[in-house]
Every structure is written in structure tokens, then in C-alpha cells.
Scaffold this motif. Structure first.
Motif, PDB file in Angstrom:
ATOM      1  N   TYR A 180       0.791  -1.221   0.000  1.00  0.00           N
ATOM      2  CA  TYR A 180       0.000   0.000   0.000  1.00  0.00           C
ATOM      3  C   TYR A 180       0.830   1.282   0.000  1.00  0.00           C
ATOM      4  N   TYR A 181       2.165   1.170   0.186  1.00  0.00           N
ATOM      5  CA  TYR A 181       2.994   2.371   0.256  1.00  0.00           C
ATOM      6  C   TYR A 181       4.076   2.460  -0.821  1.00  0.00           C
ATOM      7  N   HIS A 182       4.687   1.339  -1.193  1.00  0.00           N
ATOM      8  CA  HIS A 182       5.803   1.400  -2.139  1.00  0.00           C
ATOM      9  C   HIS A 182       5.282   1.808  -3.524  1.00  0.00           C
ATOM     10  N   PRO A 183       5.837   2.872  -4.120  1.00  0.00           N
ATOM     11  CA  PRO A 183       5.326   3.350  -5.416  1.00  0.00           C
ATOM     12  C   PRO A 183       5.369   2.297  -6.522  1.00  0.00           C
ATOM     13  N   ASN A 184       6.339   1.381  -6.450  1.00  0.00           N
ATOM     14  CA  ASN A 184       6.480   0.377  -7.502  1.00  0.00           C
ATOM     15  C   ASN A 184       5.727  -0.917  -7.190  1.00  0.00           C
ATOM     16  N   VAL A 185       4.979  -0.902  -6.103  1.00  0.00           N
ATOM     17  CA  VAL A 185       4.148  -2.058  -5.733  1.00  0.00           C
ATOM     18  C   VAL A 185       2.682  -1.649  -5.704  1.00  0.00           C
ATOM     19  N   ALA A 186       2.403  -0.533  -5.032  1.00  0.00           N
ATOM     20  CA  ALA A 186       1.028  -0.057  -4.889  1.00  0.00           C
ATOM     21  C   ALA A 186       0.423   0.371  -6.218  1.00  0.00           C
ATOM     22  N   ASP A 187       1.264   0.486  -7.264  1.00  0.00           N
ATOM     23  CA  ASP A 187       0.745   0.829  -8.589  1.00  0.00           C
ATOM     24  C   ASP A 187       0.311  -0.404  -9.378  1.00  0.00           C
ATOM     25  N   GLY A 188       0.502  -1.601  -8.786  1.00  0.00           N
ATOM     26  CA  GLY A 188       0.056  -2.830  -9.426  1.00  0.00           C
ATOM     27  C   GLY A 188       0.998  -3.384 -10.479  1.00  0.00           C
ATOM     28  N   SER A 189       2.198  -2.859 -10.558  1.00  0.00           N
ATOM     29  CA  SER A 189       3.131  -3.304 -11.599  1.00  0.00           C
ATOM     30  C   SER A 189       3.829  -4.623 -11.258  1.00  0.00           C
ATOM     31  N   LYS A 190       3.658  -5.097 -10.035  1.00  0.00           N
ATOM     32  CA  LYS A 190       4.250  -6.375  -9.620  1.00  0.00           C
ATOM     33  C   LYS A 190       3.132  -7.377  -9.308  1.00  0.00           C
ATOM     34  N   ASN A 191       3.421  -8.647  -9.538  1.00  0.00           N
ATOM     35  CA  ASN A 191       2.531  -9.699  -9.063  1.00  0.00           C
ATOM     36  C   ASN A 191       2.876  -9.909  -7.597  1.00  0.00           C
ATOM     37  N   TRP A 192       2.111  -9.278  -6.721  1.00  0.00           N
ATOM     38  CA  TRP A 192       2.522  -9.187  -5.324  1.00  0.00           C
ATOM     39  C   TRP A 192       2.375 -10.522  -4.582  1.00  0.00           C
ATOM     40  N   ASP A 193       1.441 -11.337  -4.991  1.00  0.00           N
ATOM     41  CA  ASP A 193       1.351 -12.677  -4.407  1.00  0.00           C
ATOM     42  C   ASP A 193       2.590 -13.487  -4.778  1.00  0.00           C
ATOM     43  N   ASP A 194       2.968 -13.421  -6.051  1.00  0.00           N
ATOM     44  CA  ASP A 194       4.129 -14.171  -6.520  1.00  0.00           C
ATOM     45  C   ASP A 194       5.390 -13.709  -5.801  1.00  0.00           C
ATOM     46  N   GLN A 195       5.482 -12.418  -5.548  1.00  0.00           N
ATOM     47  CA  GLN A 195       6.629 -11.887  -4.797  1.00  0.00           C
ATOM     48  C   GLN A 195       6.693 -12.504  -3.401  1.00  0.00           C
ATOM     49  N   LEU A 196       5.536 -12.669  -2.784  1.00  0.00           N
ATOM     50  CA  LEU A 196       5.500 -13.296  -1.457  1.00  0.00           C
ATOM     51  C   LEU A 196       5.965 -14.745  -1.538  1.00  0.00           C
ATOM     52  N   PHE A 197       5.439 -15.471  -2.516  1.00  0.00           N
ATOM     53  CA  PHE A 197       5.816 -16.887  -2.654  1.00  0.00           C
ATOM     54  C   PHE A 197       7.324 -17.041  -2.857  1.00  0.00           C
ATOM     55  N   LYS A 198       7.945 -16.094  -3.560  1.00  0.00           N
ATOM     56  CA  LYS A 198       9.387 -16.173  -3.832  1.00  0.00           C
ATOM     57  C   LYS A 198      10.225 -15.798  -2.615  1.00  0.00           C
ATOM     58  N   ILE A 199       9.720 -14.879  -1.806  1.00  0.00           N
ATOM     59  CA  ILE A 199      10.520 -14.428  -0.661  1.00  0.00           C
ATOM     60  C   ILE A 199      10.399 -15.372   0.531  1.00  0.00           C
TER      61      ILE A 199
ATOM     62  N   ASN B 272      17.346  -6.809   0.368  1.00  0.00           N
ATOM     63  CA  ASN B 272      17.600  -7.226  -1.016  1.00  0.00           C
ATOM     64  C   ASN B 272      16.296  -7.298  -1.808  1.00  0.00           C
ATOM     65  N   TRP B 273      15.277  -7.757  -1.142  1.00  0.00           N
ATOM     66  CA  TRP B 273      13.954  -7.822  -1.783  1.00  0.00           C
ATOM     67  C   TRP B 273      13.478  -6.420  -2.160  1.00  0.00           C
ATOM     68  N   ILE B 274      13.559  -5.496  -1.220  1.00  0.00           N
ATOM     69  CA  ILE B 274      13.131  -4.123  -1.482  1.00  0.00           C
ATOM     70  C   ILE B 274      13.952  -3.505  -2.605  1.00  0.00           C
ATOM     71  N   ASN B 275      15.259  -3.768  -2.601  1.00  0.00           N
ATOM     72  CA  ASN B 275      16.129  -3.238  -3.666  1.00  0.00           C
ATOM     73  C   ASN B 275      15.689  -3.747  -5.035  1.00  0.00           C
ATOM     74  N   SER B 276      15.206  -4.996  -5.072  1.00  0.00           N
ATOM     75  CA  SER B 276      14.814  -5.590  -6.356  1.00  0.00           C
ATOM     76  C   SER B 276      13.529  -4.977  -6.918  1.00  0.00           C
ATOM     77  N   LEU B 277      12.810  -4.228  -6.089  1.00  0.00           N
ATOM     78  CA  LEU B 277      11.538  -3.647  -6.528  1.00  0.00           C
ATOM     79  C   LEU B 277      11.726  -2.366  -7.331  1.00  0.00           C
ATOM     80  N   GLY B 278      12.948  -1.875  -7.391  1.00  0.00           N
ATOM     81  CA  GLY B 278      13.213  -0.667  -8.159  1.00  0.00           C
ATOM     82  C   GLY B 278      13.399   0.548  -7.272  1.00  0.00           C
ATOM     83  N   LYS B 279      13.965   1.577  -7.861  1.00  0.00           N
ATOM     84  CA  LYS B 279      14.293   2.786  -7.112  1.00  0.00           C
ATOM     85  C   LYS B 279      13.037   3.564  -6.725  1.00  0.00           C
TER      86      LYS B 279
END
Length: 544
Positions: free
Chosen positions: A39-58, A77-84
Motif C-alpha cells: 500500500y505504500y511502495h510506489p512500484n508495488v502499490a501501482d500494481g506493476s508487480k505480481n505481489w502474491d508471486d513476490q511473497l511466494f518467492k521471498i 535485497n527484496w526491497i532493492n529488487s523492486l526498483g528505485k
């Protein structure tokens, strides 16, 4: 050489001060961070990531981490992978905003006893530079959307079980306005139920745990449902209605009168045992599964847990005419009850002594002008709100007030800072300029079945002159009831905007407090009396 020694010393220093983390600690922290980023990260809250899949991978990486330092490195490292995340300067607004912050607390992101300093700094930077556009996963008015849909929920898969819990917990964390009023801190609830999600002792216990989890909201709008839950409690129902008084179950009416007659069940029968267990035992066993804002609401909601069954019949002990007896009664599939929800009760009528009576369960806004014309010279009007009204509150209020009145103060979610709420600048008042307003006594009847819009109706009418509330504690939940699917086959609901009195005092959990408290008695039910209405008539006659 010197540089190598420094690095080795630094690593040794870190290792010596790192602490082991339990699986529950790691997953609780992961749940909170996953929801925060959603709900806060600009590169996540915009829906550009499959957030469930990110959970399964982490999750496997989180599981492999043994210490707080290793865990922090995994998350960083996970946060870094989400982009600047770009820094931005917030615009200064001249508009004054009245924030409601009793739920809003992101201080956990700065917990240096759990997270590394650099991870804390990253989380703080994301909070300060949160998404500026629309939320992808939640819409205005609170609507959970754009979640990945699955053809089925695999309850044998640990990752899927965690996903369901993480979604549910974070929905409540950020979008339940009454979180601060829960009996138990919501973080502790997460910690309590994680072990039963990670390693449930049985499939049944897993679904029981989610029902208990829902009950922890202390919200009469809250509900958790799953087919497998009813597979345990049973899909068969008794054909009569029950009210719990003094740890006994009293028959108050019929879902299907003919089926009740076949079983020789009568209004006023006092059921003391079901299948060998006392009603008191059954209440104690099952109250943890019944959602409710207060004890009155919980008792009103617990019938299904005690009287549903997976078998066709069972033994009950009951008392009739002072004699205790035991017999076998039948349970029926819901469709066989053939319940007709049409209410054929009279909408309004005169009682004795020129007292008007209106049943708000069936009265419609179109009925109000004719009703008030008929009641304009009555000594008192009794509005029965022990039910779910048909939206008549504003129409009635125009006849009861000499001028517009404020009766409510509401809060809405601030989607720019999830978890924070904002007081509405203005709520619609009730009533109008009306010098010919009704000047007799107004009496409102309420009880535990007065819930949500019933309570809102009572709040609306309560601000008129000469109003007296008679009955017992209401369900204690007001605001929008939002029902949603957590994941395929798991349904839930809870309140998503908050309702308060104009002075900002709570209604939630407290409900509408009667001026005169009276509850039905077992004897009164057996005699076919409505003791609450009788008390209202007495008050209308003598003013006390």
C-alpha cells in the motif's frame, strides 16, 4: 590486508550482536512488511508487480534466515529488487485536514531490536516517499480489488495459507476504522494465529482458527465464512428461533411452524441441553467463533454454532410447564425450511390511549407522510427498531424536529496514507425547519437485533425533542458493512468507515444506550408478552 581485516572484524561484530528469530517472528514481520509495501511502495502499490508471486518467492528466503541480521538482509535485497523509489517534495496545502489517527502507527518500521538500521531507514524512506497516484489494490469507499484470483484455494499448501492470512490481516490493519477498540492488540492476534496457519493440527482446526481470527475484530459486521466450516458445524438447521437468556435457549418463534409442530416444539420451551451438553457449556465452547462487538451481539450471533448440525436428528433436554423432558428432534437442510422472508406485520397502528406504533422493519419512506398525518394528535409515538429498517430515518426526522439537527460524525479512510482516517468535513443533518413538528413523546425500542442501519436510525431519531430509548444494548456496529472474498472460497466482512456521535464519542461496541433498560424474561416469552413494548406503553401513559 588491512581492508580484509576490517571487513572480517565488521562481519564478526555483526554476527556477535545478531539474535536468532523464531519462525513466527520472521513471518509476522514479513506479513507486516509485505502489507506495508503493498500500500505504500510506489512500484508495488501501482500494481506493476505480481505481489502474491513476490511473497511466494521471498518466503523460502525468509525461512532460511536464522537471525535478525540475516532476515533484514533478505528483506533489504527484496526491497532493492523492486526498483528505485524517487524522493519527492510534498506540496504544502492550505486546506486544514482533521485527521483521525487512533489506528495510524507505522513506528514498527523503526524497530531496531528486530530490523537492521539500514532496513529501518529504507522503510522510513518509502513511507516518506509513498505512492502519489491511485492505489491499485484498494478503491475509494474501500473496495479490495485487482487481487490475483485462483481457481481454488489449496489449504494444504503452507504458502497459500500464509497468503490468505496476510491478505486478511493487512485488510484489517489498514482499513478497519475501529482497530484501536479491539480487546486484543492486532499485532498480538497475528502472532497468536500464525502457528495455526503454519502447522495446523488438522484441516478443521485451520478453518476454526480463521473463524476465531475474525471474531477478534470485536465487530458485529465481521464475518468469516467457508464451505468447509459448515461441513464441520453442519448444514442442517432447527426449524425454530432461539433467544439465549440466563444460559438457557428459549424458543421465541418459528422458521417453519409446521416442521416445529412435527417436532412438538413450542414457543416458550426452555432448552437446557443439546446432545448431552448444557447450553452454558455450549456457549462457553462456541463464543470464540461468534463475531460481535459486545456480549449481547455475540449471544445473538451464536445460534448457528450451537444449533446447526451435520446429522438429521439429535437429543435435547427441555423444560415445559415446569417439567423437564428429553426427546429427539430433527434438523433440516435450509431449503426444506422454506423460509418466507416477507414481513406481513402492520406498518403502523394505534395502541391504547391514543399511542401510535410504527414497525420500522416494514415501514417505507413513502408511508411516512400518511403515518405522521394519522399520528399528529397522538399522545406518543413508539418507533420499533428491534429490526432492520427500510431507510425511513430521514423522512421521519423531518416531522420530529423544529430545525435541522446534527446527529452523526463520520470518518473515511485516507487512501493517500493507508491506516489513517479523516473526519468528514460535513455529515448530512436530519430534520428541517418545521414549526409544526410533532410535539408528543417519541419512544424508540431497541435491542441486540438493532444493528448497523438500525443503530444509525436510532441515532437519527434520538436528537429530536422528547425522545426516550427503551430496551437493551444494541449490536454496537455502525458504518458500511463490506463483504469480500479473501481468496477463492474464503469470505469475510467488516466495517470500513467509522460512525460516531457529533461530539466524536464512540458508538462502536457501545451501541445505543437505552434510557430505560428492560429485557424479555423467560416467563414473559412463555406468556406471549412483549415486555419491552409494554414498558414503552407504560412510559407513554405516565412519563416514567
Amino acid at each position: 590486508m588491512r581492508k580484509t581485516l576490517l571487513i572480517a572484524f565488521f562481519l564478526l561484530f555483526q554476527i556477535s550482536f545478531s539474535k536468532p528469530m523464531t519462525e513466527t517472528q520472521k513471518l509476522a514481520a514479513t506479513c507486516k512488511i509485505w502489507g506495508f509495501l503493498k500500500y505504500y511502495h510506489p512500484n508495488v502499490a501501482d500494481g506493476s508487480k505480481n505481489w502474491d508471486d513476490q511473497l511466494f518467492k521471498i518466503l523460502p528466503k525468509v525461512e532460511a534466515a536464522k537471525t535478525d541480521l540475516e532476515f533484514s538482509n533478505v528483506i533489504e535485497n527484496w526491497i532493492n529488487s523492486l526498483g528505485k523509489v524517487k524522493a519527492y517534495k510534498a506540496e504544502i496545502s492550505n486546506e486544514e485536514v482533521d485527521y483521525f489517527d487512533k489506528n495510524f502507527d507505522l513506528s514498527w518500521t523503526q524497530n531496531t531490536s528486530l530490523f537492521s538500521k539500514s532496513l529501518c531507514e529504507k522503510l522510513k524512506f518509502i513511507e516518506q516517499n509513498k505512492i502519489q497516484g491511485k492505489q491499485y489494490y484498494v478503491g475509494e469507499g474501500i473496495e479490495f480489488k485487482n487481487e490475483v484470483e485462483y481457481t481454488e484455494f489449496n489449504d494444504k499448501d503452507k504458502s497459500f495459507r500464509l497468503l490468505a492470512l496476510f491478505r486478511f490481516w493487512n485488510y484489517v490493519e489498514y482499513f478497519f476504522p475501529y482497530k484501536y477498540q479491539m480487546d486484543q492488540n492486532w499485532d498480538l492476534t497475528l502472532i497468536e494465529f500464525l502457528p495455526r496457519t503454519i502447522n495446523p493440527i488438522s484441516q478443521n482446526d485451520y478453518y476454526f482458527s480463521l473463524k476465531e481470527f475474525s471474531a477478534k475484530l470485536n465487530d458485529s459486521h465481521a464475518l468469516f465464512g467457508a464451505r468447509k466450516l459448515f461441513d464441520v458445524f453442519g448444514w442442517n438447521f432447527v426449524p425454530y428461533d432461539i433467544k439465549f437468556i440466563d444460559n438457557k435457549a428459549i424458543v421465541t418463534g418459528f422458521k417453519n411452524e409446521s416442521l416445529s409442530k412435527i417436532n412438538d416444539v413450542r414457543i416458550g420451551d426452555v432448552i437446557t441441553k443439546v446432545k448431552g451438553k448444557t447450553i452454558e457449556e455450549l456457549i462457553k465452547e462456541n463464543q470464540k467463533y461468534a463475531e460481535g462487538s459486545n456480549s449481547a451481539a455475540i449471544l445473538n450471533n451464536i445460534e448457528w454454532a450451537i444449533f446447526n448440525d451435520s446429522t438429521d436428528n439429535g437429543e435435547i433436554e427441555f423444560v415445559r410447564n415446569g417439567k423437564t423432558a428429553i426427546k429427539t428432534i430433527n434438523w433440516y437442510p435450509y431449503k426444506d425450511l422454506k423460509i418466507n422472508h416477507e414481513n406481513k406485520s402492520e406498518k403502523y397502528k394505534f395502541l391504547e390511549n391514543n399511542i401510535g406504533y410504527a414497525n420500522l422493519a416494514v415501514l417505507t419512506p413513502d408511508d411516512v407522510p400518511a403515518m405522521m398525518e394519522q399520528f399528529k394528535n397522538s399522545t406518543a409515538i413508539i418507533f420499533d427498531i428491534r429490526n432492520y429498517p427500510q431507510g425511513t430515518n430521514f423522512a421521519i426526522a423531518e416531522y420530529l424536529n423544529p430545525e435541522p439537527k446534527n446527529f452523526v460524525k463520520s470518518i473515511d479512510a485516507d487512501l493517500s496514507s493507508p491506516g489513517r482516517y479523516i473526519w468528514r468535513k460535513e455529515d448530512t443533518p436530519c430534520g428541517k425547519i418545521n414549526p409544526d413538528y410533532y410535539k408528543g413523546n417519541v419512544i424508540l425500542l431497541v435491542n441486540e437485533k438493532s444493528k448497523s442501519h438500525s443503530e444509525f436510525t436510532a441515532m437519527t431519531l434520538k436528537v429530536a425533542p422528547k425522545v426516550t430509548v427503551i430496551g437493551s444494548q444494541t449490536a454496537g456496529t455502525d458504518g458500511r458493512n463490506y463483504r469480500f472474498e479473501i481468496i477463492k472460497g474464503l469470505w469475510a466482512s467488516f466495517t470500513t468507515y467509522g460512525v460516531f456521535y457529533p461530539d466524536k464519542k464512540e458508538v462502536q461496541r457501545i451501541g445505543i444506550v437505552p434510557d430505560i433498560e428492560i429485557k424479555p424474561t423467560i416467563l414473559g416469552i412463555q406468556q406471549g408478552r412483549d415486555e419491552v413494548l409494554e414498558r414503552a406503553v407504560l412510559f407513554a401513559k405516565n412519563g416514567k
